[in-house]
Design an enzyme around this catalytic site. Sequence first.
Site, short mmCIF file in Angstrom:
data_model
loop_
_atom_site.label_atom_id
_atom_site.label_comp_id
_atom_site.label_asym_id
_atom_site.label_seq_id
_atom_site.Cartn_x
_atom_site.Cartn_y
_atom_site.Cartn_z
N SER A 116 10.22 -27.59 -47.62
CA SER A 116 10.25 -28.79 -48.45
C SER A 116 11.27 -28.58 -49.57
CB SER A 116 8.85 -29.02 -49.03
OG SER A 116 8.81 -30.19 -49.80
N LYS A 117 11.63 -29.61 -50.25
CA LYS A 117 12.48 -29.49 -51.43
C LYS A 117 12.38 -30.76 -52.24
CE LYS A 117 15.53 -26.51 -53.12
NZ LYS A 117 15.66 -25.08 -52.78
N GLY A 118 12.55 -30.62 -53.53
CA GLY A 118 12.49 -31.80 -54.38
C GLY A 118 13.64 -31.81 -55.37
N ALA A 157 11.35 -33.99 -50.25
CA ALA A 157 11.53 -34.07 -48.80
C ALA A 157 10.66 -33.01 -48.14
CB ALA A 157 13.00 -33.82 -48.45
#
Length: 475
Positions: free
Chosen positions: A110-112, A65
Amino acid sequence: MNIQTTTTVEPGFRDSVNTMVDRALAALDLPPGMASNIRTCNATYTVRFGVRLRGELHTFTGYRAVHSDHMEPVKGGIRYAMNVDQDEVEALAALMTYKCALVEAPFGGSKGGLAINPSDWTRDELERITRRFAHELVKRDLINPSQNVPAPDMGTGMREMAWIADEYRRLNTTDINARACVTGKPLHAGGIAGRVEATGRGVQYALREFFRHKEDVETANLEGEIEGKRIIVQGLGNVGYHAAQFLSGEDGAKITAVIERDGAVVNDNGIDVKALKTHIAETGGVEGFPGGKYIADGPALLTADCDILIPAALEGAINLTNAHKVKAKLIVEAANGPVTAAADEVLRENGCVIIPDLYANAGGVTVSYFEWVKNLSHIRFGRLQRRQEEARQIDLMQEIESLTGNTLSEGFKQSFKNGSSEIDLVRSGLDDTMRNTYQITREIWRRSNDNIDLRMASYILAIKRIATAYSAMNL
Ligand code: GLU
């Protein structure tokens, strides 16, 4: 998912973060439309890919994201856990946006995540899965030194980051900055000294700075120093372990309880954190640890008597079911989102002071920033100046000895002569970041009305900076 309680409805993680952001936005006077633009998650990429393992094709679901790209690259970890979903990565990506703005790490958020239980797979299988996931993200510039730079999070560490960096390099053979595509790498693969301990170290520096402000300590109904304070830690992973280890080993706090997956260990005289970590590594849990009493109902310890509670595990640990029973005077959010927005309200009403996640756990991304800069500059910090500093210190000591006719002690000479190594510089930069950020934030807290607590002050500062960046953009 909403959890229905008797008093009110508890929002999901993303809504919980947004509720907190909305409170801060209400205290700000932003141009029309700016508020919703800032709080909206820009994009979330979902990928489903197959990997042939154990003679069978397994399908995995991953996410990345991007909450806000007002600054690029965007930054944030990659989490491996079964409960990873879009709501979670978007909430975590939003927290990254505010966190980076707050500590002035020049990144968007962001992050995953990958919905996987890492302990279900062997090392080699995890490598294949990670490389394949990385491949999918690299193809879409969701891993890229100038656009999107992941890092470790729950369930991942140096090893996974090294695989990701190598996968990027294979796909971008001429990119001289390839190593900067991910942070949290091992030293031999372009990592930086002090990244593993960084988040826990940041928690320690945050708490040290808090205790330098007597007025703030009194607001939490505490007094004195960190020394002797009774601390309960939830989660002895990378963050919780280092925080507990530094606070007890270096600052004299007592870790009176550690809560883990299989229960909790309690010891009013203080737990030997290193020994407990070894026990967990050997046996898989805290049960049977000789240095404390085992209690099967771990979560019950979240509401046990203590001075400071450090939740360092999953989001939502303190929620409407237990918030009203929390006895800690101070909560330091080492995890992301450990207190739900509804619980936050209960705790505030009860006078509990919270050092919020976006500040308390920002040590990780701060040192990631240093690693990224190191990778782009292609030189280890301190390499140029260390020996020159050392020579000057030695000159100075010799001059003092010859002018006074006295001899300085060997111990002093040994420690004074040292030039700065990379770890010294990293810790210094982190300490400076944590101190400065707290000082600016507490000013907002102290100068505002009762409705503004430390969390709100942090969000206000972060959002103001993001809004300034937005104003300069041609939208
Ligand atoms: N996963 C960590 C966090 O939540 C670190 C992120 C990073 O270093 O980019 O802050």
